[in-house]
Design a protein around this motif. Structure first.
Motif, PDB file in Angstrom:
ATOM      1  N   SER A   1       6.778  -1.598  13.717  1.00  0.00           N
ATOM      2  CA  SER A   1       5.678  -2.711  13.978  1.00  0.00           C
ATOM      3  C   SER A   1       4.614  -2.437  13.006  1.00  0.00           C
ATOM      4  CB  SER A   1       4.749  -2.072  15.457  1.00  0.00           C
ATOM      5  OG  SER A   1       5.854  -2.315  16.311  1.00  0.00           O
ATOM      6  N   PHE A   2       4.353  -1.104  12.456  1.00  0.00           N
ATOM      7  CA  PHE A   2       3.685  -0.822  11.393  1.00  0.00           C
ATOM      8  C   PHE A   2       3.570  -1.598  10.101  1.00  0.00           C
ATOM      9  CE2 PHE A   2       2.708   1.518   7.387  1.00  0.00           C
ATOM     10  CZ  PHE A   2       1.342   1.738   7.588  1.00  0.00           C
ATOM     11  N   TYR A   3       4.871  -1.949   9.884  1.00  0.00           N
ATOM     12  CA  TYR A   3       5.266  -2.735   8.504  1.00  0.00           C
ATOM     13  C   TYR A   3       5.341  -4.409   8.883  1.00  0.00           C
ATOM     14  CZ  TYR A   3       5.906   1.031   5.684  1.00  0.00           C
ATOM     15  OH  TYR A   3       5.755   2.585   5.053  1.00  0.00           O
TER      16      TYR A   3
ATOM     17  N   ASN B   1       0.861  -1.163   0.146  1.00  0.00           N
ATOM     18  CA  ASN B   1      -0.172   0.061   0.041  1.00  0.00           C
ATOM     19  C   ASN B   1       0.835   1.266   0.099  1.00  0.00           C
ATOM     20  OD1 ASN B   1      -2.372  -1.417  -0.113  1.00  0.00           O
ATOM     21  ND2 ASN B   1      -2.591  -1.280   2.205  1.00  0.00           N
ATOM     22  N   ASN B   2       2.184   1.033   0.574  1.00  0.00           N
ATOM     23  CA  ASN B   2       2.875   2.312   0.586  1.00  0.00           C
ATOM     24  C   ASN B   2       4.123   2.302  -0.550  1.00  0.00           C
ATOM     25  OD1 ASN B   2       2.646   4.237   3.222  1.00  0.00           O
ATOM     26  ND2 ASN B   2       2.138   2.276   3.862  1.00  0.00           N
TER      27      ASN B   2
ATOM     28  N   SER C   1       6.380  -3.901  -4.840  1.00  0.00           N
ATOM     29  CA  SER C   1       5.652  -3.536  -6.045  1.00  0.00           C
ATOM     30  C   SER C   1       4.222  -4.602  -5.822  1.00  0.00           C
ATOM     31  CB  SER C   1       6.123  -3.936  -7.357  1.00  0.00           C
ATOM     32  OG  SER C   1       6.281  -5.247  -7.695  1.00  0.00           O
ATOM     33  N   GLN C   2       3.021  -4.049  -6.087  1.00  0.00           N
ATOM     34  CA  GLN C   2       1.929  -5.084  -6.085  1.00  0.00           C
ATOM     35  C   GLN C   2       2.040  -6.041  -7.037  1.00  0.00           C
ATOM     36  OE1 GLN C   2      -1.476  -3.451  -5.007  1.00  0.00           O
ATOM     37  NE2 GLN C   2      -1.855  -5.666  -5.018  1.00  0.00           N
ATOM     38  N   ALA C   3       2.931  -5.861  -8.243  1.00  0.00           N
ATOM     39  CA  ALA C   3       3.033  -7.137  -9.302  1.00  0.00           C
ATOM     40  C   ALA C   3       3.725  -8.142  -8.471  1.00  0.00           C
ATOM     41  CB  ALA C   3       3.680  -6.491 -10.501  1.00  0.00           C
TER      42      ALA C   3
END
Ligand code: X90
Length: 276
Positions: free
Chosen positions: A262-264, A166-167, A171-173
């Protein structure tokens, strides 16, 4: 000769004994709420809030001004940043270093790009402290750190790649093709400082075995190991016991991740920095 170490909060360190150390916070933002990754951040609370929040959440690295503030009035400064492959923190620190040296001729600032995050950064900070305590002059310390930073590694388990994708940090791919989006993965920091998935993992036991096999493969021989987790003390202790069983002489510390990692990594995520 006033010596100072400054690291961004991706190192998960708030203070270090016996040396002048400052942590420069990254920031996590979900909607109108911002979480500054400093000593006041309540991480379990942030994780709970984020679970409930369905919108987009983002992170931001410290700007040049924050690095400059952290330098204070020191004469010799070493900075350690999260990988330049995934964040602008290294760049911001380099700009700050240039400005600081221009404003204070004769003073020295060196910025080390960890090409990693979390406990691998912590190992680098620890080593800088060791070398400084041994009385190494700045240039020699720098040369030694350039060598040492090539001998440290990071492996990790993440609950998902959601926040990284999302950030735009993975890559989405890549994530979708490999079927990695919604599954726990074990990965490593690549030599270029990017995230490299290694295994998909189901179940705690498989995950820890996966992490251990990565450590073996990458030449861990029983040196320093730093295990940092997101709300997963029991899992981290299990991992520590597995490391001790194979390498009784290993120097292991277990602690909690701060906000950015922690977020990631998400709840139960674990990052392991180790020497090879
Ligand atoms: O500048 C920013 O907003 C920070 C972006 C950071 C993105 C990656 C953070 C990763 C945190 C997760 C596993 C470690 C991957 C390390 C690969 C080099 C921890």
């Amino acid at each position: 000769m006033q010596f100072k170490i400054v690291a961004d909060s991706a190192a998960d360190l708030l203070s270090m004994g016996g040396v002048d150390f400052t942590s420069v916070p990254l920031t996590i933002t979900a909607g109108s709420t911002s979480y500054v990754d400093d000593a006041d951040l309540n991480i379990p609370r942030m994780i709970e809030d984020l679970k409930a929040y369905k919108g987009k959440s983002i992170t931001a690295c410290p700007g040049t001004g924050m690095w400059l503030d952290a330098f204070g009035d020191a004469e010799e400064i070493v900075c350690v940043t999260i990988t330049s492959g995934l964040s602008g923190s290294y760049n911001a620190a380099c700009v700050a270093a240039e400005e600081y040296m221009k404003a204070h001729p004769g003073r020295k600032v060196w910025v080390l790009d960890s090409l990693s995050a979390g406990p691998e950064m912590a190992l680098m900070v620890e080593k800088i402290i060791d070398l400084h305590k041994q009385g190494l002059p700045f240039e020699e310390l720098r040369a030694e750190m350039e060598r040492y930073s090539k001998t440290t590694n990071l492996t990790f388990s993440l609950e998902s790649l959601r926040n990284l994708v999302n950030n735009g940090r993975v890559s989405q791919a890549t994530a979708t093709l490999a079927g990695l989006l919604n599954i726990r993965i074990v990965g490593i920091a690549s030599d270029e400082g990017t995230l490299q998935p290694v295994h998909k993992c189901r179940g705690e036991k498989r995950t820890y075995e996966g992490l251990l096999s990565v450590m073996k493969e990458h030449g861990f021989k029983g040196g320093r190991v730093r295990i940092a987790h997101c709300m997963n003390e029991a899992g981290a202790q299990t991992m520590a016991a597995m490391v001790t069983a194979q390498w009784p002489q290993a120097d292991i510390q277990v602690y909690s991740l701060r906000g950015l990692c922690s977020f990631y990594a998400e709840e139960r995520g674990m990052l392991i920095g180790y020497e090879s």
